[in-house]
Design an enzyme around this catalytic site. Structure first.
Site, PDB file in Angstrom:
ATOM      1  CG  HIS A 197      -1.903  -1.202   1.044  1.00 42.83           C
ATOM      2  ND1 HIS A 197      -3.157  -0.946   0.260  1.00 42.83           N
ATOM      3  CD2 HIS A 197      -1.983  -2.310   1.616  1.00 42.83           C
ATOM      4  CE1 HIS A 197      -3.825  -1.996   0.555  1.00 42.83           C
ATOM      5  NE2 HIS A 197      -3.338  -2.819   1.123  1.00 42.83           N
ATOM      6  CB  ALA A 222      -2.667  -1.493  -2.934  1.00 45.25           C
ATOM      7  NE  ARG A 229      10.386   9.359 -18.821  1.00 45.40           N
ATOM      8  CZ  ARG A 229       9.616   9.084 -19.891  1.00 45.40           C
ATOM      9  NH1 ARG A 229      10.308   8.242 -20.712  1.00 45.40           N
ATOM     10  NH2 ARG A 229       8.571   9.392 -19.860  1.00 45.40           N
ATOM     11  CG  ASP A 250      -7.563 -13.857  -7.253  1.00 43.70           C
ATOM     12  OD1 ASP A 250      -6.684 -13.173  -8.077  1.00 43.70           O
ATOM     13  OD2 ASP A 250      -8.298 -12.895  -6.590  1.00 43.70           O
ATOM     14  CG  ASP A 276      -5.860  -9.761   0.606  1.00 40.60           C
ATOM     15  OD1 ASP A 276      -5.602  -9.439   2.112  1.00 40.60           O
ATOM     16  OD2 ASP A 276      -5.763  -9.013  -0.081  1.00 40.60           O
ATOM     17  CG  LEU A 309     -10.196  -6.009  -6.741  1.00 43.42           C
ATOM     18  CD1 LEU A 309      -9.008  -6.453  -7.441  1.00 43.42           C
ATOM     19  CD2 LEU A 309     -11.167  -7.039  -6.866  1.00 43.42           C
ATOM     20  CB  ALA A 310     -12.999  -5.779  -0.414  1.00 44.63           C
ATOM     21  N   GLY A 311      -9.764  -7.799  -0.716  1.00 44.30           N
ATOM     22  CA  GLY A 311      -9.475  -9.012  -0.651  1.00 44.30           C
ATOM     23  C   GLY A 311      -9.838  -9.903  -1.439  1.00 44.30           C
TER      24      GLY A 311
END
EC number: 3.5.1.25
Length: 393
Positions: A197, A222, A229, A250, A276, A309-311
């Site tokens: 992240h 993330a 460059r 996945d 995840d 996306l949430a896991g």
């Protein structure tokens, strides 16, 4: 029970045994006091368990990033009971070791997990914990709650450092978002640090790796991307052989071409399969709440209302299958990425990730269709479903 190694308490016969390096067999694995006592090949021998002729026996899977399972999100139940349900759900899919993962949350939630951590470590299969946040980059927050992303204060830092004495624990952070001395303190406390992240440039990542950062969390997702460059965190991860990288295989989080590039650059000894996973694994539910926000499962994709996306809705046996079927990674390499490599990342390579005398008897047996037949943690386990192996004295 007698002294370790004094007698054999379980023996498993298989036609195909992946010992962590090579596919061998037929053979018999003998287990005593939770460890591999011996492994014998080429003999017709009596065994307490005979696997089906087409089954493969392999080192159990190690998942260093598992947010939930069995209907439980760790953030909602940072307790021994909650962790037990998560571990049980993933154990059915071949995971024999995992790091229950807490995403960015309020200080009180992290402290609750810290208070329960020692008790949770007594649950077979819990190797440590993974704190994903709170020191992340808001520009790469993904599904993490922006209001809770922060540079740890001294109280936060003390709580996070306490996990350094709780198994082999990991902290994901954005190295550009907190002072270097904090990274030094976390590493000094015994934590493994993973960059994630993050919007860091490659120039910002290199000194962080020099300081001791070991990993990259869910490669490609993330984080700053590879450009002509500016290599970003993706480019730095692919280029630096010191870095381990977890990847969500996945078919949703990373395109097949990206998966192949990652495998070619990192190889089986630095690329780790992770799930995840979220709470819906091991359930028939299609929706859950993530810190008050509805998350919906549709076509194996977990998303918030805005499409973020949430896991993932993924197990380790599915990740291995996808690595082979979607990416074309050889089965042996996929199994190493699911066991030996994460064991090495955690500093447990002399205990886990191989079937060899003296190693912990964490094993998985699965069919050619990647259906888990049995899972053993320290030699204790269960056999499953229609693929139940025959037992002989």
């Amino acid at each position: 029970m007698g002294q370790a190694g004094s007698s054999v308490f379980l023996s498993v016969a298989a036609q195909q045994i992946f010992d962590g390096a090579d596919m061998r067999g037929p053979g018999v694995v003998r287990i005593s006091q939770g460890q591999i006592d011996s492994i014998t090949f080429g003999e017709e021998a009596r065994a307490s368990i005979h696997l089906p002729a087409d089954a493969i026996l392999a080192p159990g899977f190690i998942d260093i990033q598992v947010n939930g399972g069995g209907g439980v999100l760790l953030n909602d139940q940072p307790t021994k009971a909650g962790v037990h349900r998560i571990v049980a759900a993933h154990g059915k899919a071949g995971t024999t070791g995992c790091l229950p993962t807490l995403i960015t949350d309020r200080r009180e939630v992290i402290e609750r997990l810290a208070e329960a951590a020692q008790a949770c470590l007594k649950i077979p299969g819990v190797l440590g914990f993974h704190l994903e946040g709170p020191a992340l980059n808001r520009s790469r927050k993904g599904i993490h709650p922006e209001a809770e992303i922060r540079v740890p204060d001294r109280r936060d830092l003390a709580t996070i450092k306490s996990f350094g004495g709780r198994g082999r624990s990991v902290v994901t952070l954005a190295p550009e978002c907190l002072p270097a001395y904090m990274i030094d303190e976390l590493i000094g406390a015994g934590l493994r640090i993973s960059a994630g992240h993050s919007d860091a440039t490659a120039a910002e990542i290199r000194p962080a790796v020099d300081r001791g950062i070991l990993g990259v969390t869910h490669l490609f997702n993330a984080m700053s991307q590879l450009n002509a460059r500016e290599p970003g965190l993706v480019g730095a991860a692919l280029e630096d052989d010191r870095l381990f990288a977890g990847i969500i295989c996945d078919g949703i989080h990373v395109d097949r071409a990206g998966l192949r590039v990652a495998f070619r650059c990192k190889g089986r000894d630095r690329l780790m399969l992770v799930t995840d996973a979220m709470p819906l694994v091991g359930t028939d539910d299609r929706q859950f709440l993530l810190q008050g926000r509805p998350i919906t499962l549709q076509e194996n994709r977990l998303t918030g209302l805005d499409g973020t996306l949430a896991g993932a809705h993924l197990t380790m046996i599915e990740a291995v299958r996808n690595a082979v079927a979607l990416v074309g990674i050889p089965l042996i390499d996929a199994l190493i990425m699911a066991s030996r490599t994460p064991a090495t990342f955690l500093g447990l390579e002399s205990e886990l990730g191989r079937i060899a005398p003296g190693y912990r008897a964490d094993l998985v047996a699965f069919s050619p269709n990647f259906e888990v037949i049995g899972t053993w943690i320290g030699g204790v386990g269960s056999m499953g479903g229609a693929s139940m192996a025959s037992h002989r004295g």
